[in-house]
Design an enzyme around this catalytic site. Structure first.
Site, short mmCIF file in Angstrom:
data_model
loop_
_atom_site.label_atom_id
_atom_site.label_comp_id
_atom_site.label_asym_id
_atom_site.label_seq_id
_atom_site.Cartn_x
_atom_site.Cartn_y
_atom_site.Cartn_z
N ARG A 113 -2.59 -16.41 -2.10
CA ARG A 113 -1.29 -16.64 -2.53
C ARG A 113 -0.86 -17.83 -1.54
NH1 ARG A 113 -1.75 -11.11 -0.94
NH2 ARG A 113 -1.19 -9.86 -2.50
N LYS A 172 0.17 -9.07 2.09
CA LYS A 172 1.54 -8.54 2.31
C LYS A 172 1.41 -7.20 3.21
CE LYS A 172 2.89 -9.60 -2.73
NZ LYS A 172 3.40 -8.99 -3.91
N HIS A 174 0.48 -20.13 -7.74
CA HIS A 174 -0.16 -18.59 -8.11
C HIS A 174 -1.15 -18.73 -9.21
CE1 HIS A 174 0.54 -14.58 -6.10
NE2 HIS A 174 0.54 -14.18 -7.46
N ARG A 190 -4.48 -18.35 -8.19
CA ARG A 190 -5.09 -16.96 -7.81
C ARG A 190 -5.52 -16.14 -9.00
NH1 ARG A 190 -4.27 -12.86 -3.85
NH2 ARG A 190 -3.29 -11.04 -4.52
N HIS A 246 -5.38 -6.43 -3.15
CA HIS A 246 -4.41 -5.41 -3.98
C HIS A 246 -4.53 -4.16 -3.20
CE1 HIS A 246 -4.28 -8.09 -7.69
NE2 HIS A 246 -3.18 -8.46 -6.95
N TYR A 273 -6.28 -8.34 -14.82
CA TYR A 273 -7.21 -9.65 -15.01
C TYR A 273 -8.41 -9.28 -15.81
CZ TYR A 273 -4.52 -11.45 -11.33
OH TYR A 273 -3.48 -11.91 -10.60
#
Length: 313
Positions: free
Chosen positions: A162, A186, A257, A260, A283, A292
């Site tokens: 990111r 995150k 992004h 990514r 994730h 994806y």
């Protein structure tokens, strides 16, 4: 005659709306802001029903579901309604028609099973292998800025970073000898991601020949810096990516992004398993990673239809 019927319908509709809003204000004690929002929702509904030639008291489930779908799709200069807005409008309709039934104005409830439509999930944009090659080749030469930009782009594509993760990297987060990078994602969750050969070479060149030129004696831990020696900001990173995207004609196809998304899609297309991609992306839920697989499937279908002699492409 038609105008008279329309005026009568409008009067009846507004009467029921005002009665409903009075009930909400004096019996339910709803706030002025909520009342204004509900009033706007119901006026929108009235306009939609009139376009369909449907009287309020004859409205059925498909009429109300169609109204919500119109809002979800947008159009005619109107942006698609957000999921939160659609949920509120659906709640307003349920409350309104239940009120009409309670008051014996109608005998049926057209809002049974009424659901706010989910927004169609748009698949993220992904670059082809050829487009990635063009982008990564854009920073040319051995000037400090070119060395920094090449390291930045190579690392983002090689590790699926990111923008915030890339600018927060410190020199100590990258182990070029073992080809691994520590990213803080995150919730400050750390993960280790392998670094490919080209990204290792670009990062080494930046550390050896570029970064010392701008950092000099400053006590700066940042891996990626601006040309004054301070940590690169997200805005600065965005400008770097956009500059090189524009240089190779991709400015309308990508943002930071996008690299990514492209990282994940290319790994899956190359045979990497979903769990490994999930771990490398950081994730928490594998369902987030599964989008994806749709991108990979679409790419495979495109290749198939272009290449197979009996595919009709």
């Amino acid at each position: 005659m038609a105008a008279t019927e329309t005026d009568a319908h409008q009067g009846t509709f507004e009467h029921h709306v005002l009665d409903f809003l009075a009930y909400l204000e004096f019996e339910r004690g709803l706030s002025r802001n909520t009342l204004e929002a509900y009033r706007g929702d119901l006026l929108q509904l009235g306009a939609s029903l009139r376009r369909r030639g449907v009287d309020l008291l004859d409205a059925q489930h498909p009429d109300l579901q169609g109204f919500l779908s119109e809002l979800a799709e947008g159009g005619e200069g109107r942006a698609p309604a957000s999921p939160a807005t659609l949920q509120r409008k659906a709640a307003c309709l349920r409350s309104f028609f239940r009120h009409l039934r309670r008051e014996s104005v109608i005998t049926h409830d057209p809002t049974a099973d009424l659901r706010a439509p989910r927004k169609t999930q748009r698949l993220p944009k992904v670059l082809s292998r050829g487009e990635v090659t063009k982008l990564l080749a854009s920073p040319r030469g051995t000037e400090t800025a070119a060395l920094r930009d090449r390291a930045l782009l190579e690392l983002m594509y090689a590790c699926g970073l990111r923008a915030s993760e890339a600018v927060n990297l410190d020199v100590g987060d990258v182990d070029l000898r073992h080809g691994v990078l520590r990213a803080s994602g995150k919730g400050n969750k750390e993960r280790l991601v392998p670094i490919g050969r080209e990204a290792i070479a670009a990062t080494a060149a930046w550390l050896q020949r570029g970064r010392p030129e701008v950092v000099r004696l400053r006590d700066e831990p940042a891996l990626l810096t601006n040309l004054r020696g301070g940590r690169l900001t997200r805005q600065g990173l965005y400008k770097v990516v956009q500059r090189h995207a524009k240089a190779v004609g991709l400015q309308d196809r990508m943002s930071p992004h996008t690299l990514r998304h492209t990282f994940a899609t290319h790994l899956l297309a190359g045979g990497c398993d979903l769990r490994s991609v999930q771990e490398m992306l950081g994730h928490a839920d594998i369902a987030t990673t599964q989008i994806y697989t749709h991108l990979s499937a679409e790419r495979l279908r495109d290749v198939y239809h272009r290449a197979h002699p009996r595919a009709g492409g």
